[in-house]
Design an enzyme around this catalytic site. Structure first.
Site: not given
Ligand code: PEP
Ligand code: MG
Length: 592
Positions: A214, A457, A481, A528
């Site tokens: 993140h 995910e 994820d 996403c």
């Molecule tokens: C993902 O897991 O691809 C996602 C968009 O959520 P995050 O990166 O916030 O876990």
């Molecule tokens: Mg995620």
């Protein structure tokens, strides 16, 4: 002597500047530049802070002297003497004065910078006793910082002077304040990164972190060159060294020679020209060569990011990571009104375009608060994260749901739920959404309609789509994820980053079947995760049938360029073949 350090490429572009080493524990200290007229005041803020600590130690020593020697450990007075000696050390005061006067750092920044300089010297000492004095130095710095908190500081000023373009000549001769600064740290949490949205840094390097950690994601959203997982960078680079960050290659060049500097200066200008060229696509509709309309949405972390989403031509927000509103608040969560105002700002900021708000996804590498990090859980990525965290605290979750429902009265809002896997979790979530509506009805508070979607995910979710398609209006594939959980690779761990493979056939099959099954039931589906903004994956995702991509605003125009060159009919056949391969990554570079 020039040397380079290799890490993971995170955020594109080249940054050239001087290194600012910041201990991870000191990231909460404000970093800003002062005006030359404020130098004297800042120097005296540190002096007054230091004098207050000296006075406090003298008071303590005096009271120890009056005590019965049996009641006081004799080391205490000796320790306080060491502290006094360190406080009066000229290297500390001269160094602090240098950073304030010559570099125009604010007082706290100057103090912690000098702490890092001296701490390095302690680290290099042979004598163990002397090496351990580093801890004392850290303690007195902490005390001075605390004493200074009582003394008002000028308002934080975002850096204006970096707006000026530096010439090659500047970089070679300018040794003072007009030089970009590169943050070097062992680790940065996502909330630390968020602070940098307003900061003075032109790039950053960390020792740890994976490509889709993140921290890396926030760096990408800042759109400044960054390298993570550079292992020993914070040990090898010294305060004030010249460094070049090549965010495309994941390389950090330390102490570059004039020739290397000139080369990177050239590359930097090429990058700027390329960005300028991409801007010409801003108003071009996102349609493939064979006429398929492709939706390009933005991922945002804060309501204010809506502005950059619009500027990049996003047709909506596909993922608002609401957890960033919850982080770095020392455990105090935002109340319904605070959240409502934030969501409303995002909705209004998007001027009528849809905004998909994801419910809070804390846990794993997104702790609520660094000071509250709970290391007791050995596998935090498999623990109480995202919807699990929300369902474990229904009152907190209902507060967020009410706030989102209320914001939906001001524009088109979609609700997105992260990390669902069980049918029972889906039912509980839906029941709580209904309950939040009832609570608002009872209070007579207005709210709007919501479409509700699920993140896909976790492999188990991708393999049991039937139940998701029964309950939800749309799906959003979280590839970050999905890759982590399919391949059992911690996305934040640089030591296994080479195995984190978006092109693994298992990952591609899960993505492909999610797109196919959602479309078969006419349910909108998007990606996403970071894959959506990776231009090397655009053609493949189009070939797998994807028509909606959500990514950092800074990536939208590059992806649009790929879309404009694509022919989805050909790409579908090519992607089908690729799915049958043992190692699809070997064929990704071949044209369809
Ligand atoms: C993902 O897991 O691809 C996602 C968009 O959520 P995050 O990166 O916030 O876990
Ligand atoms: Mg995620």
């Amino acid at each position: 002597m020039t040397f380079s350090i290799h890490g993971l490429a995170v955020a594109r572009g080249i940054a050239i500047g001087r290194a600012v080493l910041v201990a991870s524990t000191r990231l909460d200290v404000a970093h800003y530049f002062i005006e030359p007229s404020q130098v004297a005041a800042e120097v005296s803020r540190v002096r007054e802070g230091r004098d207050a600590v000296v006075a406090e130690i003298h008071r303590l020593l005096a009271s120890i002297a009056q005590m019965n020697p049996k009641d006081t450990p004799h080391e205490l007075a000796a320790l306080l003497d060491v502290h006094l000696m360190l406080l009066q050390d000229e290297e500390l005061s001269n160094g602090v004065r240098h950073w304030i006067k010559d570099r125009l750092y604010n007082a706290e920044w100057a103090l912690t910078t000098q702490l890092e300089v001296i701490a390095r010297q302690f680290d290099d000492m042979e004598d163990e006793y002397l090496r351990e004095r580093k801890a004392d130095l850290e303690q007195i710095t902490e005390k001075i910082l605390r004493a200074m908190r009582g003394v008002s500081s000028p308002l934080m000023q975002p850096l204006g002077r970096h707006g000026r373009k530096l010439t090659q000549q500047d970089l070679l001769i300018d040794d003072t304040v007009d030089v970009p600064l590169i943050l070097i740290a062992h680790d940065l949490s996502p909330s630390d990164m968020l602070q940098f949205k307003q900061s003075v840094f032109a790039g950053f390097v960390t020792d740890v972190g994976g490509k889709t950690s993140h921290t890396a994601i926030v760096a990408r959203s800042l759109d400044i060159p960054a390298v993570v997982g550079a292992r020993l960078a914070s040990h090898l680079i010294r305060q004030d060294d010249w460094v070049v960050i090549d965010g495309d290659a994941g390389v950090v060049v330390v102490d570059p020679s004039p020739i290397i500097l000139a080369e990177y200066g050239f590359k930097q200008r090429q990058g700027e020209l390329q960005r300028g060229r991409l801007m010409r696509l801003l108003h071009t509709p996102s349609v493939t060569m064979d006429g398929q309309k492709i939706e390009l949405l933005a991922n945002i972390e804060m309501p204010e990011d809506a502005e950059s989403a619009l500027q990049a031509g996003a047709v909506g927000v596909g993922l608002f990571r609401s957890e960033f509103l919850f982080m770095g608040r020392h455990g105090k969560l935002p109340n319904e009104d605070e959240q409502f105002q934030a969501y409303k700002r995002a909705v209004e900021g998007m001027q009528g375009l849809p905004v998909t708000i994801r419910t809070v996804d804390v846990g794993a590498d997104k702790p609520l608060d660094d000071t509250l990090r709970d290391d007791a859980h050995l596998n935090p990525a498999l623990g109480l994260r995202a919807i699990r965290w929300s369902l474990a605290d229904p009152a907190m979750f209902l507060t967020q749901l009410r706030a989102i429902l209320r914001a939906a009265a001001f524009g088109q809002v979609n609700l997105l739920i992260p990390m669902l896997v069980h049918a029972s979790e889906i039912r509980q979530t839906m029941a709580l959404v209904d309950h939040a509506r009832v609570q608002l009805d009872n209070r007579g508070v207005a709210y709007g309609p919501l479409k509700i979607g699920a993140m896909i995910e976790i492999p188990a979710a991708a393999l049991t789509l039937k139940v998701f398609l029964k309950y939800f209006d749309f799906l959003s594939i979280g590839t970050n994820d999905l890759i982590q959980y399919t391949l059992a690779i911690d996305r934040a761990d640089e030591s296994v980053a080479h195995l984190y493979d978006p092109m693994h056939p298992a990952v591609l099959r899960l993505v492909a079947q999610t797109i196919e099954q959602a479309q078969a039931q006419n349910k909108p589906v998007s990606v996403c995760g970071e894959m959506a903004g990776d231009t090397t994956m655009t053609r493949l995702l189009l070939g797998l049938g994807l028509r909606s991509f959500s990514m950092h605003p800074a990536q939208i125009l590059s992806v649009k360029q790929e879309v404009l060159r694509a022919d989805t009919e050909k790409l579908t056949l090519w992607a089908d073949e690729l799915l049958q391969e043992d190692e699809p990554s070997k064929r990704i570079t071949q044209k369809a």
